[in-house]
Design a protein around this motif. Sequence first.
Motif, PDB file in Angstrom:
ATOM      1  N   GLN A 276       0.728   4.344  -9.312  1.00  0.00           N
ATOM      2  CA  GLN A 276       1.112   5.701  -9.700  1.00  0.00           C
ATOM      3  C   GLN A 276       0.376   6.077 -10.984  1.00  0.00           C
ATOM      4  O   GLN A 276       0.431   5.347 -11.970  1.00  0.00           O
ATOM      5  CB  GLN A 276       2.619   5.804  -9.929  1.00  0.00           C
ATOM      6  N   HIS A 277      -0.281   7.218 -10.951  1.00  0.00           N
ATOM      7  CA  HIS A 277      -1.023   7.702 -12.115  1.00  0.00           C
ATOM      8  C   HIS A 277      -0.093   8.469 -13.053  1.00  0.00           C
ATOM      9  O   HIS A 277       0.755   9.246 -12.612  1.00  0.00           O
ATOM     10  CB  HIS A 277      -2.147   8.647 -11.679  1.00  0.00           C
ATOM     11  N   VAL A 278      -0.277   8.247 -14.345  1.00  0.00           N
ATOM     12  CA  VAL A 278       0.411   8.998 -15.394  1.00  0.00           C
ATOM     13  C   VAL A 278      -0.708   9.530 -16.287  1.00  0.00           C
ATOM     14  O   VAL A 278      -1.284   8.793 -17.084  1.00  0.00           O
ATOM     15  CB  VAL A 278       1.377   8.099 -16.195  1.00  0.00           C
ATOM     16  N   VAL A 279      -1.040  10.808 -16.104  1.00  0.00           N
ATOM     17  CA  VAL A 279      -2.176  11.412 -16.799  1.00  0.00           C
ATOM     18  C   VAL A 279      -1.672  12.434 -17.811  1.00  0.00           C
ATOM     19  O   VAL A 279      -1.132  13.475 -17.435  1.00  0.00           O
ATOM     20  CB  VAL A 279      -3.141  12.098 -15.802  1.00  0.00           C
ATOM     21  N   PRO A 280      -1.838  12.143 -19.113  1.00  0.00           N
ATOM     22  CA  PRO A 280      -1.408  13.111 -20.125  1.00  0.00           C
ATOM     23  C   PRO A 280      -2.309  14.342 -20.134  1.00  0.00           C
ATOM     24  O   PRO A 280      -3.491  14.258 -19.801  1.00  0.00           O
ATOM     25  CB  PRO A 280      -1.543  12.338 -21.442  1.00  0.00           C
ATOM     26  N   ARG A 281      -1.727  15.475 -20.511  1.00  0.00           N
ATOM     27  CA  ARG A 281      -2.473  16.737 -20.534  1.00  0.00           C
ATOM     28  C   ARG A 281      -2.193  17.489 -21.834  1.00  0.00           C
ATOM     29  O   ARG A 281      -1.106  17.407 -22.390  1.00  0.00           O
ATOM     30  CB  ARG A 281      -2.059  17.611 -19.346  1.00  0.00           C
ATOM     31  N   TRP A 282      -3.186  18.248 -22.268  1.00  0.00           N
ATOM     32  CA  TRP A 282      -3.112  19.089 -23.455  1.00  0.00           C
ATOM     33  C   TRP A 282      -3.744  20.429 -23.126  1.00  0.00           C
ATOM     34  O   TRP A 282      -4.595  20.513 -22.239  1.00  0.00           O
ATOM     35  CB  TRP A 282      -3.891  18.459 -24.618  1.00  0.00           C
TER      36      TRP A 282
ATOM     37  N   ALA B 152       0.804  -1.223   0.000  1.00  0.00           N
ATOM     38  CA  ALA B 152       0.000   0.000   0.000  1.00  0.00           C
ATOM     39  C   ALA B 152       0.838   1.275   0.000  1.00  0.00           C
ATOM     40  O   ALA B 152       0.450   2.276  -0.594  1.00  0.00           O
ATOM     41  CB  ALA B 152      -0.933   0.006   1.217  1.00  0.00           C
ATOM     42  N   ASP B 153       1.962   1.258   0.658  1.00  0.00           N
ATOM     43  CA  ASP B 153       2.715   2.480   0.901  1.00  0.00           C
ATOM     44  C   ASP B 153       3.996   2.523   0.067  1.00  0.00           C
ATOM     45  O   ASP B 153       4.769   1.564   0.049  1.00  0.00           O
ATOM     46  CB  ASP B 153       3.057   2.560   2.396  1.00  0.00           C
ATOM     47  N   TYR B 154       4.219   3.623  -0.595  1.00  0.00           N
ATOM     48  CA  TYR B 154       5.410   3.792  -1.426  1.00  0.00           C
ATOM     49  C   TYR B 154       6.684   3.589  -0.616  1.00  0.00           C
ATOM     50  O   TYR B 154       7.657   3.026  -1.110  1.00  0.00           O
ATOM     51  CB  TYR B 154       5.390   5.185  -2.056  1.00  0.00           C
ATOM     52  N   ALA B 155       6.669   4.010   0.632  1.00  0.00           N
ATOM     53  CA  ALA B 155       7.842   3.858   1.494  1.00  0.00           C
ATOM     54  C   ALA B 155       8.164   2.388   1.771  1.00  0.00           C
ATOM     55  O   ALA B 155       9.282   2.068   2.171  1.00  0.00           O
ATOM     56  CB  ALA B 155       7.634   4.603   2.809  1.00  0.00           C
ATOM     57  N   ASP B 156       7.205   1.499   1.539  1.00  0.00           N
ATOM     58  CA  ASP B 156       7.412   0.072   1.770  1.00  0.00           C
ATOM     59  C   ASP B 156       7.858  -0.691   0.523  1.00  0.00           C
ATOM     60  O   ASP B 156       8.032  -1.906   0.579  1.00  0.00           O
ATOM     61  CB  ASP B 156       6.129  -0.569   2.319  1.00  0.00           C
ATOM     62  N   THR B 157       8.038   0.002  -0.596  1.00  0.00           N
ATOM     63  CA  THR B 157       8.537  -0.688  -1.788  1.00  0.00           C
ATOM     64  C   THR B 157      10.029  -0.966  -1.613  1.00  0.00           C
ATOM     65  O   THR B 157      10.732  -0.258  -0.889  1.00  0.00           O
ATOM     66  CB  THR B 157       8.340   0.147  -3.069  1.00  0.00           C
TER      67      THR B 157
ATOM     68  N   ASP C  37      14.405  -1.989  -5.723  1.00  0.00           N
ATOM     69  CA  ASP C  37      14.193  -2.470  -7.091  1.00  0.00           C
ATOM     70  C   ASP C  37      12.787  -2.155  -7.591  1.00  0.00           C
ATOM     71  O   ASP C  37      12.600  -1.783  -8.754  1.00  0.00           O
ATOM     72  CB  ASP C  37      14.464  -3.977  -7.180  1.00  0.00           C
ATOM     73  N   GLU C  38      11.783  -2.305  -6.738  1.00  0.00           N
ATOM     74  CA  GLU C  38      10.408  -1.958  -7.130  1.00  0.00           C
ATOM     75  C   GLU C  38      10.302  -0.465  -7.434  1.00  0.00           C
ATOM     76  O   GLU C  38       9.721  -0.071  -8.458  1.00  0.00           O
ATOM     77  CB  GLU C  38       9.414  -2.324  -6.023  1.00  0.00           C
ATOM     78  N   ALA C  39      10.840   0.360  -6.547  1.00  0.00           N
ATOM     79  CA  ALA C  39      10.783   1.811  -6.757  1.00  0.00           C
ATOM     80  C   ALA C  39      11.489   2.205  -8.052  1.00  0.00           C
ATOM     81  O   ALA C  39      10.996   3.059  -8.801  1.00  0.00           O
ATOM     82  CB  ALA C  39      11.392   2.547  -5.559  1.00  0.00           C
ATOM     83  N   ALA C  40      12.627   1.577  -8.335  1.00  0.00           N
ATOM     84  CA  ALA C  40      13.372   1.884  -9.559  1.00  0.00           C
ATOM     85  C   ALA C  40      12.568   1.468 -10.799  1.00  0.00           C
ATOM     86  O   ALA C  40      12.519   2.213 -11.786  1.00  0.00           O
ATOM     87  CB  ALA C  40      14.730   1.197  -9.543  1.00  0.00           C
ATOM     88  N   GLU C  41      11.935   0.298 -10.754  1.00  0.00           N
ATOM     89  CA  GLU C  41      11.170  -0.135 -11.933  1.00  0.00           C
ATOM     90  C   GLU C  41       9.912   0.708 -12.114  1.00  0.00           C
ATOM     91  O   GLU C  41       9.540   1.033 -13.249  1.00  0.00           O
ATOM     92  CB  GLU C  41      10.814  -1.616 -11.845  1.00  0.00           C
ATOM     93  N   ILE C  42       9.248   1.087 -11.039  1.00  0.00           N
ATOM     94  CA  ILE C  42       8.087   1.977 -11.137  1.00  0.00           C
ATOM     95  C   ILE C  42       8.507   3.290 -11.789  1.00  0.00           C
ATOM     96  O   ILE C  42       7.830   3.807 -12.686  1.00  0.00           O
ATOM     97  CB  ILE C  42       7.446   2.202  -9.749  1.00  0.00           C
ATOM     98  N   ALA C  43       9.645   3.834 -11.363  1.00  0.00           N
ATOM     99  CA  ALA C  43      10.147   5.087 -11.940  1.00  0.00           C
ATOM    100  C   ALA C  43      10.484   4.911 -13.421  1.00  0.00           C
ATOM    101  O   ALA C  43      10.137   5.763 -14.252  1.00  0.00           O
ATOM    102  CB  ALA C  43      11.373   5.574 -11.168  1.00  0.00           C
TER     103      ALA C  43
END
Length: 180
Positions: A141-147, A88-93, A96-102
Amino acid sequence: MSDDAACQDGIGDPDELERLWTPHRMAYIRGENKPSDESSGQCPFCRIPGLEDSDGLVVRRGVLAYVVLNLYPYAPGHLMVCPYRHVADYADTTDDEAAEIADLTRTAMRVVRGVSAAQGFNIGMNQGAVAGAGISAHLHQHVVPRWPGDQNFMPIIGRTRTLPELLSETRALLAEAWPG
């Protein structure tokens, strides 16, 4: 059937108005696929990796995380990057998980920018229900494109988000454009 009745049913002569069809939103309105509470064991982000990519709207699979199209997008091409592990928490990744998410997030931005000429992005995680997470038990993590002008009166006054293509078509387009 009278001409007026035919036009009201969406057939007949054009009436100079454009139609905005968003049939995928009916699932949201009806509450279908709504995540169950944590005690039921029905986490959608744990279930999606077990589906075929097209059925789960998976755009890309990594070793520790995957990229999935949002079923209820804020904008066309709205992606989420999720670890496979139920955390649930980003601090608990793990590191390696944090690097792949990034890394998946950066590549998602490049792909969406290349496919749709997005001019900006909102990227973020809502940590916990109090922070607005709809599914707080599984990090995403959301990746929302904008125009320019994408947030016009439709979502604000009309409470409607417009999407130019079906989610399955968007998923296929992004998956095909993903490098490697």
